[in-house]
Design an enzyme around this catalytic site. Structure first.
Site, short mmCIF file in Angstrom:
data_model
loop_
_atom_site.label_atom_id
_atom_site.label_comp_id
_atom_site.label_asym_id
_atom_site.label_seq_id
_atom_site.Cartn_x
_atom_site.Cartn_y
_atom_site.Cartn_z
N GLU A 160 -0.37 54.71 8.51
CA GLU A 160 0.78 55.23 7.75
C GLU A 160 0.67 55.02 6.25
O GLU A 160 1.55 54.44 5.61
CB GLU A 160 2.08 54.63 8.33
CG GLU A 160 2.22 54.96 9.81
CD GLU A 160 3.36 54.23 10.52
OE1 GLU A 160 4.08 53.46 9.87
OE2 GLU A 160 3.52 54.43 11.74
N GLU A 266 -0.50 58.37 19.64
CA GLU A 266 0.76 57.74 20.06
C GLU A 266 1.72 58.76 20.68
O GLU A 266 2.92 58.75 20.43
CB GLU A 266 1.44 57.05 18.87
CG GLU A 266 0.55 56.06 18.14
CD GLU A 266 1.25 55.29 17.04
OE1 GLU A 266 2.49 55.29 16.98
OE2 GLU A 266 0.54 54.69 16.21
O1 9MR Z 1 5.89 50.52 20.00
C1 9MR Z 1 5.79 49.49 19.02
C2 9MR Z 1 6.96 48.53 19.13
O2 9MR Z 1 6.91 47.84 20.36
C3 9MR Z 1 6.92 47.53 17.98
O3 9MR Z 1 8.08 46.72 18.00
C4 9MR Z 1 6.80 48.26 16.65
C5 9MR Z 1 6.62 47.28 15.50
O4 9MR Z 1 5.41 46.60 15.61
O5 9MR Z 1 5.69 49.14 16.66
C6 9MR Z 1 5.74 50.12 17.66
O6 9MR Z 1 4.60 50.95 17.57
C7 9MR Z 1 4.47 51.74 16.38
C8 9MR Z 1 3.01 51.89 16.09
O7 9MR Z 1 2.40 50.61 16.00
C9 9MR Z 1 2.79 52.66 14.81
N1 9MR Z 1 3.45 53.94 14.86
C10 9MR Z 1 4.84 53.91 15.23
C11 9MR Z 1 5.03 53.16 16.54
C12 9MR Z 1 6.47 53.19 16.98
O8 9MR Z 1 7.26 52.50 16.07
#
Ligand code: 9MR
Length: 365
Positions: A160, A266
């Site tokens: 990101e 994702e």
């Molecule tokens: O799904 C993830 C969630 O369990 C965590 O709390 C969060 C923060 O670390 O991150 C989520 O995954 C993210 C991913 O790492 C990057 N893209 C967005 C995803 C959804 O927020």
């Protein structure tokens, strides 16, 4: 037959009685990874707890050829402090994948995200002058990539980096504030040096939106102009049931035009039609939770979109991996985002039974 819980078996039994069973609901679900073996890897993001649930572990082993740690390889999970690493959860996932013959995408070496309790960009990184921050970033990436060398075949090196605002290429993250745009290059060069065989990705969300795609490609072009080692673009593809695939097509094509590989990293599809304001800081006017089961027309639209996406992926040799952000609807980040409410974004329902979305992916034409 898989060892599903009595609840699931009862559910399968009762489906025909409820009059809502399609023949698909009872036919044996083919293995997704086998169906797509000639095209691309099929992956899932998982948490260590999922590997300890026998029915879920069997489902993951059957359908997926690639594993991503949903959180266990983030800096907040690995780095207890500067130079203090805890790889226990991540190593457990690596062992699970190895036992099932699955390959592993590493996620993620550098991210800006933080909450009240978790910080993917821990404060200690940013103490001191620019040279100190750069050195710490290089040290961290070298340690993590070296630890997983030979076991993680691809890394989301930077997650990101692109801004969400027109007229601003890079997200104004702490990394950007400390190191300027060079932080991306620094991270990629450190990763390549630590494991020359790992494939290196720049990962982002909303790449299916034209503005975001343009900003991301500006970053990619700057990296390529400096011969920074980058192999591909990660498209998160957190989509909505009412979306179409035009933007996805454009994003995949833009990556191809730069000679890079596409990974879908994702994938999930929310069943809520939230207005843009719902995604702002104020979370205004988000749709209310469905009072009962999700509406059938949205479930069908979600399946159609999944099917269209997989037709598109399968038609593009540049797509080498497609990862879902979760496995069953029981566990998804979308239960908490943008607001707390049940959601149904994946291919398997909360009990592990294949949904219409599964069948659309299993037979996309
Ligand atoms: O799904 C993830 C969630 O369990 C965590 O709390 C969060 C923060 O670390 O991150 C989520 O995954 C993210 C991913 O790492 C990057 N893209 C967005 C995803 C959804 O927020």
């Amino acid at each position: 037959m898989r060892a599903f819980s009595p609840r699931i078996r009862l559910g399968l039994l009762l489906l025909p009685l409820a009059g809502c069973a399609t023949p698909a609901a009872t036919r044996a679900a083919p293995s997704l990874k086998e169906l797509y073996a000639a095209k691309f890897q099929i992956g899932a993001a998982i948490a260590p707890s999922m590997t300890r649930d026998p029915a879920l572990a069997a489902l993951i082993a059957r359908h997926f050829s690639s594993i991503t740690a949903e959180n266990a390889m983030k800096a907040y999970a690995i780095a207890r402090g500067e130079g203090v690493y805890d790889f226990a959860d991540a190593d457990a996932l690596v062992a699970f994948a190895a036992a099932n013959g699955q390959i592993i995408r590493g996620h993620t070496l550098l991210w800006h995200w933080r909450s009240a309790t978790q910080n993917a960009a821990p404060d200690w990184f940013f103490e001191g002058d620019r040279a100190a921050v750069q050195r710490r970033l290089e040290t961290y990436i070298t340690a993590v990539v070296t630890h997983f060398r030979g076991r993680v075949y691809a890394w989301d090196v930077v997650n990101e980096a692109a801004s969400n605002s027109d007229g601003e290429t890079y997200r104004r993250s702490r990394w950007f504030e400390a190191l300027g745009p060079d932080y991306v290059e620094i991270a990629f060069r450190a990763a390549r040096a630590a494991d020359p065989d790992a494939l290196l990705f720049l990962n982002d969300y909303d790449t299916e939106q034209p503005g975001k795609l343009a900003r991301l490609m500006t970053i990619i072009d700057a990296l390529k102009a400096k011969n920074v080692p980058i192999d591909g673009v990660g498209h998160q593809l957190h989509m909505r049931f009412s979306d179409d695939i035009a933007g996805v097509r454009a994003a995949l094509a833009a990556t191809e035009a730069r000679g890079l590989v596409n990974h879908v990293t994702e994938l999930d599809i929310t069943l809520y039609e939230d207005p843009a304001s719902c995604y702002g800081a104020a979370r205004q006017a988000c749709e209310a939770a469905f009072p009962g089961p999700p509406p059938a027309d949205r479930v069908a639209a979600q399946a159609r979109l999944y099917g269209a996406l997989f037709r598109e992926f399968a038609a593009r040799p540049s797509v080498k991996s497609v990862t879902f952000w979760g496995v069953t609807d029981a566990l998804s980040w979308l239960h908490g985002f943008p607001v707390a409410r049940p959601n149904y974004p994946l291919l398997f329902d909360a009990d592990g039974a294949p949904k219409p979305a599964f069948w659309a992916v299993a037979s996309p034409s």
